[in-house]
Enzyme design. Sequence first.
Site, PDB file in Angstrom:
ATOM      1  N   THR A  45      30.021   7.272 -12.334  1.00 24.41           N
ATOM      2  CA  THR A  45      29.079   6.830 -13.366  1.00 24.41           C
ATOM      3  C   THR A  45      27.647   7.566 -12.854  1.00 24.41           C
ATOM      4  O   THR A  45      27.502   8.371 -12.157  1.00 24.41           O
ATOM      5  CB  THR A  45      28.750   5.193 -13.116  1.00 24.41           C
ATOM      6  OG1 THR A  45      28.117   4.961 -11.802  1.00 24.41           O
ATOM      7  CG2 THR A  45      30.301   4.519 -13.108  1.00 24.41           C
ATOM      8  N   CYS A  46      26.527   6.979 -13.645  1.00 24.83           N
ATOM      9  CA  CYS A  46      25.396   7.481 -13.699  1.00 24.83           C
ATOM     10  C   CYS A  46      24.757   7.029 -12.206  1.00 24.83           C
ATOM     11  O   CYS A  46      23.834   7.872 -11.802  1.00 24.83           O
ATOM     12  CB  CYS A  46      24.141   7.002 -14.726  1.00 24.83           C
ATOM     13  SG  CYS A  46      24.022   5.405 -14.750  1.00 24.83           S
ATOM     14  N   ASN A  47      24.934   6.057 -11.581  1.00 26.51           N
ATOM     15  CA  ASN A  47      24.695   5.743 -10.308  1.00 26.51           C
ATOM     16  C   ASN A  47      25.543   5.797  -9.304  1.00 26.51           C
ATOM     17  O   ASN A  47      25.240   5.593  -7.978  1.00 26.51           O
ATOM     18  CB  ASN A  47      24.110   4.350 -10.354  1.00 26.51           C
ATOM     19  CG  ASN A  47      22.810   4.208 -11.022  1.00 26.51           C
ATOM     20  OD1 ASN A  47      22.034   4.971 -10.838  1.00 26.51           O
ATOM     21  ND2 ASN A  47      22.572   3.009 -11.674  1.00 26.51           N
ATOM     22  N   PHE A 178      26.916   8.281 -27.733  1.00 34.12           N
ATOM     23  CA  PHE A 178      27.288   7.064 -28.206  1.00 34.12           C
ATOM     24  C   PHE A 178      28.689   6.314 -27.311  1.00 34.12           C
ATOM     25  O   PHE A 178      29.561   6.000 -28.234  1.00 34.12           O
ATOM     26  CB  PHE A 178      27.531   6.826 -29.758  1.00 34.12           C
ATOM     27  CG  PHE A 178      27.647   5.450 -30.576  1.00 34.12           C
ATOM     28  CD1 PHE A 178      26.351   4.665 -30.316  1.00 34.12           C
ATOM     29  CD2 PHE A 178      28.891   5.053 -30.884  1.00 34.12           C
ATOM     30  CE1 PHE A 178      26.498   3.487 -30.903  1.00 34.12           C
ATOM     31  CE2 PHE A 178      28.993   3.830 -31.256  1.00 34.12           C
ATOM     32  CZ  PHE A 178      27.573   2.819 -31.327  1.00 34.12           C
ATOM     33  N   VAL A 181      27.558   3.687 -22.600  1.00 31.18           N
ATOM     34  CA  VAL A 181      26.139   3.259 -22.456  1.00 31.18           C
ATOM     35  C   VAL A 181      25.334   3.552 -23.602  1.00 31.18           C
ATOM     36  O   VAL A 181      24.629   2.550 -24.025  1.00 31.18           O
ATOM     37  CB  VAL A 181      25.700   4.370 -21.279  1.00 31.18           C
ATOM     38  CG1 VAL A 181      24.102   3.986 -21.029  1.00 31.18           C
ATOM     39  CG2 VAL A 181      26.206   4.294 -19.793  1.00 31.18           C
ATOM     40  N   GLY A 182      25.582   4.452 -24.416  1.00 32.20           N
ATOM     41  CA  GLY A 182      25.024   4.494 -25.461  1.00 32.20           C
ATOM     42  C   GLY A 182      25.016   3.474 -26.662  1.00 32.20           C
ATOM     43  O   GLY A 182      24.269   3.198 -27.288  1.00 32.20           O
TER      44      GLY A 182
END
Length: 398
Positions: A45-47, A178, A181-182
Site C-alpha cells: 500500500t502507500c504506507n 480512481f 483510494v481515488g
Amino acid sequence: MIRVLGLKKNLKIDVREKFSIIQRRIEEKTLLLGEVCTEVVIISTCNRTEIYFDSNKNTNVVIDDIFEKLNWNRNFKDSFFYYENELAVKHLMEVVCGFDSLILGEDQILGQVKEAYEMALKLGIIKSNLKKLFQIAITCGKEFRDKSKLNKIPVSSSSIAVNEARKNGCASFMVLGFGNVGELVCKYILSGKFDVLYIVVRNTSTVNIENDKVKVIPFHDRQIHYDEVDCIISCTSAPHPVIWKNELPDKKLEVFDLALPRDAEEAVYSMKNINVYDIDTISSIDIYNREKRKNVMFENKSIMDKYIEEFYEWKKLQKVVNDIIKIKKFGEKVYKRRYETFKNKKNTKDNEKLANTLIKSTSDAYVNRAIEVLKEEELKGSGEECLRIIRKIFYEIQ
C-alpha cells in the site's frame, strides 16, 4: 513456519518507494515468490510493503531468495523487519485492527489485506497455514471495527487530504486516479461543498457519477485543466511521476500526493507557489483524533487476543487432523455395513426388530472396543487417564 518480511515504518519516503510493489505487479511478484516459498501473500500500500510467507528454509536463505526474486538491493536489508511464528501472527492481527498504521486506526487497511488475501487465493498460492491465518485475521478486523465503533472517528489519508484542502480554502478539485483510494477521495469531496471536481482516468467509462459539478476527463487532458483547480489529489499506481514541474501553472496550488512511488516529481516540491503534501506529511497532520482512537482501540484489544488464540487452537488441532479423518472413515464403514445388512434383510425380517438389532450392534462396536482399550490401558498403568477420556466421550453424549 509463518513469517513476515516488511519495510520499517521509520524510513524516509524516498527509501520506501524503492520497494513499493505497484498493484498491477502484485500477481506477477506473488507467483515469483511462490517459487521459493510454500505460501505467500503480498500487502503493498502507500504506507506498507509486507510479505507474509510460509517456509521451512533457513532464515537468511529464504530472505535472500525473496530479495533476488523481487530484484531488490540486498544492501537495504537493514531497512526491513522480520518476524516469525507468534510475532508474525500478532503483527498481522495488529495490522488488520489498525494498530500498525502510520495513521492509527485508519480504515482502509482491512480492505487492502482482504484484497491481498483474495489475490493469493485466486493464484492458488495459499493453501493451509496462511490461508487460515488470513481468514481469521480478516474476521478479527471486521469485529474489531464493529465493536470499537472506529467509524465514528473516521480517518484515512483520503479524508485528511480533503479536510486539509478545505481548511486551506480549496473548492475546486482534481483527482488523479480512481482506484480504491481515488474513489474514497472523491467520496469525501462529494460529501461536502465544492465548485468542481475533475476525475482523471485512463478510461473515462470506468467512472459513473451523476453530478453536474463532476467532470471525468482522460489522463492526457489533465494539464489543460490544471488552471481551473486549486487542489490536486493524486493517487495513481503509476511506477513513475505523473505530475511534472514544467506542466503546472504559475499559480497557488495545493498538491496532495497519496501515491507510493510518489506521483509528483521531486522538482515539484521546491516550486514557490505549490504546497505539496506527501503521505508522510499527511500522516503527521493526524493529531486531533489520534489520542481518542488510541483509547478506544486499546479498550477493545481483547478482541485481537481472542482471534490470536483461535488461530493457535486451530494450529494445535492440525496435529490430529489425519486421525480425525480416519475416525470418520471408520464410522462411515460401520454405518455402511449395517445399512447394507438392513437393505438385504428388510423384506425378509421384522423391520423393527432388525433395526433394533443393527442399532445395538453399532453401539456395541464402539462400547466393546472402548472397554477393551480401557482394560489394556489399566494393565499398562495408564487406566486413569484413559478412563477420564472414555467418560468424557460416553457419559456426556446426548
